[in-house]
Design a protein around this motif. Structure first.
Motif, short mmCIF file in Angstrom:
data_model
loop_
_atom_site.label_atom_id
_atom_site.label_comp_id
_atom_site.label_asym_id
_atom_site.label_seq_id
_atom_site.Cartn_x
_atom_site.Cartn_y
_atom_site.Cartn_z
N PHE A 208 -6.26 -3.47 1.87
CA PHE A 208 -5.21 -2.43 1.89
C PHE A 208 -4.27 -2.56 0.69
N ARG A 209 -4.24 -3.71 0.04
CA ARG A 209 -3.38 -3.86 -1.13
C ARG A 209 -3.87 -3.01 -2.29
N SER B 96 -0.74 2.36 3.78
CA SER B 96 -1.28 1.11 3.24
C SER B 96 -0.21 0.05 2.97
N PRO B 97 0.88 0.38 2.26
CA PRO B 97 1.92 -0.65 2.05
C PRO B 97 2.55 -1.13 3.37
N ALA B 98 2.64 -0.23 4.35
CA ALA B 98 3.26 -0.60 5.63
C ALA B 98 2.41 -1.63 6.36
N VAL B 99 1.08 -1.47 6.36
CA VAL B 99 0.24 -2.43 7.10
C VAL B 99 0.14 -3.76 6.35
N VAL B 100 0.19 -3.70 5.03
CA VAL B 100 0.19 -4.94 4.26
C VAL B 100 1.43 -5.76 4.59
N SER C 230 -7.36 -5.66 5.96
CA SER C 230 -8.65 -4.96 5.94
C SER C 230 -8.85 -4.22 7.25
N GLY C 231 -9.72 -3.20 7.21
CA GLY C 231 -9.95 -2.40 8.40
C GLY C 231 -11.26 -1.65 8.36
N LEU C 232 -11.81 -1.43 9.54
CA LEU C 232 -13.05 -0.66 9.69
C LEU C 232 -12.85 0.27 10.89
N SER C 233 -12.91 1.57 10.64
CA SER C 233 -12.71 2.56 11.70
C SER C 233 -13.97 3.40 11.85
N LEU C 234 -14.38 3.61 13.12
CA LEU C 234 -15.63 4.31 13.41
C LEU C 234 -15.37 5.44 14.40
#
Length: 213
Positions: free
Chosen positions: A85-86, A95-99, A105-109
Motif C-alpha cells: 500500500f505504500r 492507501s496512506p490511511a491503511v499504511v 498488503s491486501g487481496l480482495s475477491l
C-alpha cells in the motif's frame, strides 16, 4: 475445503459458516494476518465474519472515502491485489490511511451474490506481499463458498417472507368473505382495490384487515 463444503449441509447459521471461511483464509494463505467479508447493500454496508476488529475499521474507511480494494472488488473487479500500500496510487486517500494503521498488503475477491447485494472477501497482511497464483486460487474458492452460503440464506429469507405474505393475504380474504358474503376472487379484488386507492402495499392492507378482528 471439503469440511467447509460439508458445513453447507448442516443446520448452521450464516455467521458461523462465514467465520469458518475467513478463519480458513488466515490459516491457508501465507501472508494473510486478518480477514473479513464486506457486503455493500442499498443504503449501507455490513462487515461480517471479521477475524479481528481491523477489517471492520478498514471497511468504514473505504465507505467513507468511497475508494479502496474491497469496494472495487465488491462493485467492479473480480480480484484486486495490492502488494504494498505504500506504493499504491489507485486510492490516494485510502492507501496512506491503511499504511498508518499498519496494513501493508491486501487481496480482495468479489463475491457473486445478487443484483441488490455486492460483496468481497478481503484479506490483509501486515507486511508487503507479492500475492501469487496459489493465494489467488485459494481465495477465489473461499469467496465462492461464502457467496453460495449468502445466496442460499437470502433465498431462504425470501421464501419465508413469501409464505408469510401469502398466509396473511389468505387470512384477510377469509375475513372479507365471511364479513361481506363474497367469494375468494371478489375478496382479493377488494383487497387489491383498497391497496391501489390508498397507495398501500397489499400485505399492509391485509394486515389492517386482520387487525380489525
Amino acid at each position: 475445503m471439503a469440511e467447509l463444503a460439508r458445513s453447507l449441509r448442516r443446520d448452521r447459521s450464516l455467521e458461523d459458516v462465514l467465520a469458518e471461511v475467513t478463519s480458513a483464509a488466515v490459516e491457508l494463505i501465507p501472508g494473510v494476518d486478518t480477514a473479513g467479508i464486506l457486503l455493500v447493500k442499498r443504503g449501507g454496508f455490513d462487515s461480517l465474519a471479521v477475524t479481528s476488529d481491523l477489517p471492520r475499521e478498514l471497511d468504514v474507511l473505504q465507505m467513507s472515502f468511497q475508494e479502496g480494494p474491497c469496494v472495487q472488488a465488491a462493485l467492479a473487479d473480480t480480484v484486486v491485489r495490492t502488494d504494498d500500500f505504500r506504493d499504491e496510487p489507485r486510492w490516494p486517500q485510502y492507501s496512506p490511511a491503511v499504511v498508518e494503521i499498519g496494513v501493508l498488503s491486501g487481496l480482495s475477491l468479489k463475491l457473486y451474490t445478487d443484483d441488490l447485494t455486492a460483496g468481497a472477501l478481503n484479506l490483509f497482511g501486515f507486511q508487503p506481499r507479492r500475492w501469487d497464483v496459489e493465494a489467488e486460487s485459494i481465495g477465489t474458492i473461499l469467496a465462492a463458498h461464502a457467496a453460495a452460503v449468502i445466496v442460499a440464506t437470502q433465498h431462504e429469507h425470501q421464501l419465508n417472507a413469501a409464505l408469510l405474505t401469502r398466509d396473511r393475504i389468505g387470512q384477510a380474504k377469509g375475513i372479507i368473505m365471511a364479513r361481506f358474503g363474497v367469494d375468494s376472487v371478489r375478496s382479493f379484488d377488494m383487497l387489491r382495490q383498497l391497496s391501489q386507492e390508498a397507495n398501500i402495499k397489499l400485505i399492509d392492507v391485509a394486515q389492517q384487515v386482520i387487525d380489525t378482528v
